[in-house]
Enzyme design. Structure first.
Site, mmCIF file in Angstrom:
data_model
loop_
_atom_site.group_PDB
_atom_site.id
_atom_site.type_symbol
_atom_site.label_atom_id
_atom_site.label_comp_id
_atom_site.label_asym_id
_atom_site.label_seq_id
_atom_site.Cartn_x
_atom_site.Cartn_y
_atom_site.Cartn_z
ATOM 1 N N GLY A 46 41.350 46.301 30.279
ATOM 2 C CA GLY A 46 40.938 45.730 31.472
ATOM 3 C C GLY A 46 39.700 46.325 32.272
ATOM 4 N N CYS A 47 39.642 47.740 32.161
ATOM 5 C CA CYS A 47 38.513 48.266 32.825
ATOM 6 C C CYS A 47 37.330 47.993 32.033
ATOM 7 C CB CYS A 47 39.020 49.833 32.695
ATOM 8 S SG CYS A 47 40.159 50.157 34.122
ATOM 9 N N THR A 48 37.430 48.224 30.706
ATOM 10 C CA THR A 48 36.257 47.855 29.863
ATOM 11 C C THR A 48 35.730 46.522 30.201
ATOM 12 O OG1 THR A 48 36.984 49.203 28.092
ATOM 13 C CG2 THR A 48 35.597 47.669 27.405
#
Length: 155
Positions: A46-48
């Protein structure tokens, strides 16, 4: 549980190390608008996705007068790996002691898979040229969030 920021609040000042270990301060951006986004961990799906979305839209945001700073509890070494692996162009800073995350209301209780846990609350705070909070978004989704910010800011 830290207080959430509201529009009109003074954005908490911070100085944190970036992926190269250089000190980055909110004060360095005075006179420009800054999108400060908080994410749980580098190198996670998700952060990527979120960091790549910000990178893909950086030119659009910069042209509209916005700088972007991503804050996570990661150490600079991990941020450097994240930046290299994903070709990120956004400024990433680390807040391992979580003081800035707490000051921005981006650390506390949240629901994860139905359980209440304590951790980073995915959040975005838009700071104006004078260092005041213009918008504060909490519990945002990693996917589609950047497009929503661009719409909300009328860019």
């Amino acid at each position: 549980m830290s207080e959430r920021l509201q529009p009109g609040d003074t954005a908490p000042a911070f100085t944190l190390p970036d992926a190269d270990g250089n000190e980055i301060s909110l004060a360095d951006h005075k006179g420009r608008k800054v999108i400060v986004y908080f994410y749980p961990a580098a190198l996670t799906p998700g952060c990527t996705k979120q960091a790549c979305d910000f990178t893909d839209n950086l030119d659009v945001l910069a042209a509209a007068g916005y700088d972007v700073i991503g804050v996570s509890p990661d150490k600079p070494e991990k941020l450097a790996k994240f930046r290299e692996k994903e070709n990120l162009k956004v400024t990433l800073v680390g807040d391992p002691d979580k003081k800035v995350l707490e000051a921005y209301g981006a650390f506390g209780e949240k629901k994860l898979y139905g359980k209440v846990v304590t951790g980073v609350i995915r959040s975005t705070v838009v700071v104006d040229e004078e260092g005041k909070v213009e918008h504060a978004f909490y519990n945002v989704k990693a996917t589609g969030h950047v497009a929503k910010i661009i719409r909300d800011l009328g860019i």
